[in-house]
Design an enzyme around this catalytic site. Structure first.
Site, short mmCIF file in Angstrom:
data_model
loop_
_atom_site.label_atom_id
_atom_site.label_comp_id
_atom_site.label_asym_id
_atom_site.label_seq_id
_atom_site.Cartn_x
_atom_site.Cartn_y
_atom_site.Cartn_z
N GLY A 1 0.80 -1.27 -0.01
CA GLY A 1 -0.14 0.25 -0.06
C GLY A 1 0.81 1.28 0.04
N GLY B 1 -0.21 4.42 0.08
CA GLY B 1 -1.13 5.52 0.32
C GLY B 1 -0.13 6.68 1.21
N GLY C 1 0.40 6.37 4.61
CA GLY C 1 1.39 5.75 5.68
C GLY C 1 2.36 5.09 4.88
N VAL D 1 -2.10 -7.51 -3.37
CA VAL D 1 -1.59 -8.52 -2.51
C VAL D 1 -3.00 -9.34 -2.14
CG1 VAL D 1 -0.59 -9.37 -0.28
CG2 VAL D 1 0.38 -7.47 -1.65
N GLU E 1 -18.06 18.25 2.45
CA GLU E 1 -17.44 18.75 1.44
C GLU E 1 -18.03 18.59 0.11
OE1 GLU E 1 -13.32 17.84 2.02
OE2 GLU E 1 -13.03 19.34 3.58
N GLN F 1 -2.99 12.53 8.53
CA GLN F 1 -1.85 12.86 9.58
C GLN F 1 -1.70 11.53 10.46
OE1 GLN F 1 0.72 14.80 10.41
NE2 GLN F 1 0.08 15.84 8.61
C1 LIG Z 1 -12.95 11.09 0.02
C2 LIG Z 1 -12.14 11.05 1.06
C3 LIG Z 1 -11.65 12.36 1.92
C4 LIG Z 1 -10.84 12.64 2.76
N1 LIG Z 1 -10.54 13.74 3.31
C5 LIG Z 1 -9.58 13.84 4.23
C6 LIG Z 1 -9.14 14.89 4.66
O1 LIG Z 1 -9.42 16.12 4.35
N2 LIG Z 1 -8.18 14.98 5.62
C7 LIG Z 1 -7.59 13.84 6.24
O2 LIG Z 1 -6.64 13.75 7.07
N3 LIG Z 1 -7.95 12.74 5.66
C8 LIG Z 1 -8.91 12.43 4.66
N4 LIG Z 1 -9.30 11.35 4.37
C9 LIG Z 1 -8.83 10.18 4.97
C10 LIG Z 1 -7.36 9.70 4.50
O3 LIG Z 1 -7.26 9.78 3.08
C11 LIG Z 1 -6.94 8.57 5.09
O4 LIG Z 1 -7.00 8.51 6.36
C12 LIG Z 1 -5.58 8.06 4.62
O5 LIG Z 1 -5.44 7.98 3.10
C13 LIG Z 1 -4.90 6.83 5.03
O6 LIG Z 1 -3.85 6.49 4.69
P1 LIG Z 1 -3.41 5.03 4.38
O7 LIG Z 1 -1.96 4.86 3.98
O8 LIG Z 1 -3.79 4.32 5.75
O9 LIG Z 1 -4.37 4.40 3.50
P2 LIG Z 1 -4.59 4.82 1.89
O10 LIG Z 1 -3.95 6.24 1.59
O11 LIG Z 1 -5.83 4.54 1.58
O12 LIG Z 1 -3.84 4.02 1.05
C14 LIG Z 1 -3.73 2.55 0.92
C15 LIG Z 1 -3.18 2.04 -0.50
O13 LIG Z 1 -3.18 0.64 -0.34
C16 LIG Z 1 -3.41 -0.04 -1.56
N5 LIG Z 1 -3.93 -1.35 -1.49
C17 LIG Z 1 -4.98 -1.54 -0.72
N6 LIG Z 1 -5.42 -2.61 -0.69
C18 LIG Z 1 -4.07 -3.49 -1.33
C19 LIG Z 1 -3.84 -4.77 -1.67
N7 LIG Z 1 -4.25 -5.71 -1.24
N8 LIG Z 1 -2.56 -4.93 -2.28
C20 LIG Z 1 -2.03 -3.86 -2.98
N9 LIG Z 1 -2.16 -2.66 -2.54
C21 LIG Z 1 -3.55 -2.17 -1.85
C22 LIG Z 1 -4.34 0.88 -2.44
O14 LIG Z 1 -4.24 1.13 -3.44
C23 LIG Z 1 -3.84 2.50 -1.76
O15 LIG Z 1 -2.97 3.05 -2.65
C24 LIG Z 1 -10.05 11.18 3.27
C25 LIG Z 1 -10.73 10.07 2.69
C26 LIG Z 1 -11.51 9.93 1.77
C27 LIG Z 1 -11.87 8.59 1.11
#
Ligand SMILES: Cc1cc2nc3c(=O)[nH]c(=O)nc-3n(C[C@H](O)[C@H](O)[C@H](O)COP(=O)(O)OP(=O)(O)OC[C@H]3O[C@@H](n4cnc5c(N)ncnc54)[C@H](O)[C@@H]3O)c2cc1C
Length: 431
Positions: A21, A23, A25, A89, A180, A329
């Site tokens: 992932g 994203g 993090g 995965v 929003e 964050q």
């Molecule tokens: C519409 C929307 C608006 C938001 N607005 C805000 C905001 O204004 N402020 C804020 O702080 N937060 C906001 N958030 C929340 C924020 O985006 C998330 O908290 C943040 O993205 C979490 O980060 P992460 O790294 O945990 O996961 P993510 O950023 O979701 O990344 C997960 C990654 O894992 C990959 N993945 C998932 N499963 C698999 C797999 N099995 N195999 C390979 N790859 C995989 C995905 O493709 C993705 O790239 C918002 C979320 C959404 C949906």
């Protein structure tokens, strides 16, 4: 492809960290470790990082999708010991320390699960079938197509009731995403739709509903910000239904617990998320919200050498007895702390327990209106100043200079004339 084959990562003397992932993090972790003494493998089902906070602007045709995504390969050009694989995965074998993907398997010394969260329909299959989610840039684009398509169809639907189903939109969930979206839709209704569709009676016929199960919007923000957001939305003509629980949606009407229904073909589901852990992890590791229980060092419960960060991780700490909010964050700070711990480990230093530094939260409600909460010292403000803060914070957070510039230019054009030329219905070729 034979799933027993390897996904072709060179063997090396370095310990291998596999991050699933990219994203907020996972990417922070990968970037912090790129020049470390580890071999780093980043696996994501997409070849780009997505900036989720601005999905709603893509859905509302305010931004191009390409402005809020960034290709992983560009970020890691020229890096040694850094490998990227674009695949999903599907399984993990914690005993063999091996991941499975459609491209083949991949062994790890340390595994980091940073798979984020997915839309939660709370088990309602009919809602899942008909409602529109917004958890990826592809879904945001699909939503844009859907809205524009329905307005085109409305032009050729002379009967009032079926036309209402096409033009009315319901958003379920009064968190930041729902608020929003509702604000952006209200602006679209006021400034864009009457120009694009002068044959429709937009002001009289189009209704935007925001349906919230609880008694206030923006749960998690201050009562002041919540009340302000409600006032802003109502001023903009959004019909905010508080204490209203959606029980069903059949693609033609959304049904509420009090027995009423709203005719609409478009329900945008922003009512909840659930963690996306990978199959194969012990049941005991999975906890509230389908998240992975982790300790303060990000270690997944009852697993060895498996860690989780971001939305998928559930960690309790003093001040956050029910886990952290699922926001960018938290994911970024977790990624940074875990990367630091891997480096500290190599130097034989003590590991650092994670502690979340809450920098505050914000939401924007259309043009020149936003709400901001800062925790220490406790400050809440709204209006144009909050909106400018929102713009700056988001602009700085987007990856890539070109993206920042394009987003900024789009915002300026939008601010001046509300008349972007992005309202395109782009569909795959139908054979
Ligand atoms: C519409 C929307 C608006 C938001 N607005 C805000 C905001 O204004 N402020 C804020 O702080 N937060 C906001 N958030 C929340 C924020 O985006 C998330 O908290 C943040 O993205 C979490 O980060 P992460 O790294 O945990 O996961 P993510 O950023 O979701 O990344 C997960 C990654 O894992 C990959 N993945 C998932 N499963 C698999 C797999 N099995 N195999 C390979 N790859 C995989 C995905 O493709 C993705 O790239 C918002 C979320 C959404 C949906």
């Amino acid at each position: 492809m034979d799933p027993t084959t390897k996904i072709n990562i060179p063997e090396s003397d370095l310990e291998r960290i596999v991050i699933v992932g990219g994203g907020f993090g996972g990417l922070k972790l990968a970037r912090s470790l790129r020049r470390s003494n580890y071999q780093v493998v980043l696996i994501d089902k997409n070849n780009y990082h997505q900036f989720q906070p601005l999905f709603y602007q893509v859905a509302m045709a305010g931004l191009e999708p390409s402005s809020i995504v960034f290709p992983f390969r560009k970020l890691f050009q020229g890096e040694k010991n850094m490998y990227i694989r674009v695949t999903e995965v599907t399984d993990v074998d914690p005993v063999a320390k091996r991941l499975q993907t459609p491209l083949g398997h991949c062994n790890y010394d340390h595994l980091i699960i940073a798979t984020g969260a997915d839309t939660n329909y709370f088990g309602n299959e009919r809602i899942q079938e008909h409602a529109l989610p917004m958890k990826s840039v592809a879904e945001a684009l699909y939503l844009r197509n859907n809205i524009l398509d329905d307005y085109e169809d409305a032009l050729t639907t002379p009967e009032y009731d079926p036309r209402q189903e096409l033009v009315d939109i319901a958003i379920v969930g009064g968190g930041p995403t729902g608020v929003e979206l509702a604000g952006a839709l209200a602006e679209m209704k006021k400034h864009v739709l009457p120009k694009d569709y002068p044959e429709l009676h937009i002001e009289e016929e189009v209704d935007i509903y925001l349906i919230q199960a609880g008694d206030h919007l923006l749960k998690g923000m201050s009562p002041e910000s919540s009340a302000k957001a409600l006032r802003y939305l109502e001023d903009m003509g959004v019909k905010v239904l508080l204490n209203s629980r959606v029980t069903d949606f059949d693609g033609k009407a959304v049904f509420l617990k009090d027995g009423t229904s709203i005719p609409t073909q478009k329900v945008i589901w922003a009512a909840g998320i659930k963690g996306e852990p990978i199959r194969g992890l012990p049941e005991s590791a999975i906890t509230y919200g389908n998240r992975l229980a982790v300790d303060r060092y990000h270690r997944v419960k009852d697993c060895e050498d498996i860690y989780a960060v971001g939305d998928v991780a559930y960690m309790e700490e003093e001040g956050w007895p029910q886990g952290h909010p699922q926001v960018a964050q938290v994911a970024i700070q977790m990624g940074k702390n875990l990367a630091g711990n891997f480096k500290r480990r190599k130097k034989g230093k003590e590991l650092t327990a994670f502690s979340y530094h809450d920098k505050g939260s914000m939401a924007t409600i259309g043009r020149a209106r936003a709400v901001v909460d800062i925790p220490k010292p406790s400050i809440h403000f709204g209006g144009i100043f909050a909106w400018l803060v929102w713009l700056l914070v988001h602009l700085f957070a987007i990856l890539g200079t070109k993206n920042k510039l394009f987003v900024f230019l789009n915002w300026v054009v939008n601010y001046i004339n509300y008349n972007q030329s992005l309202r395109l219905i782009i569909k795959p070729k139908v054979k």
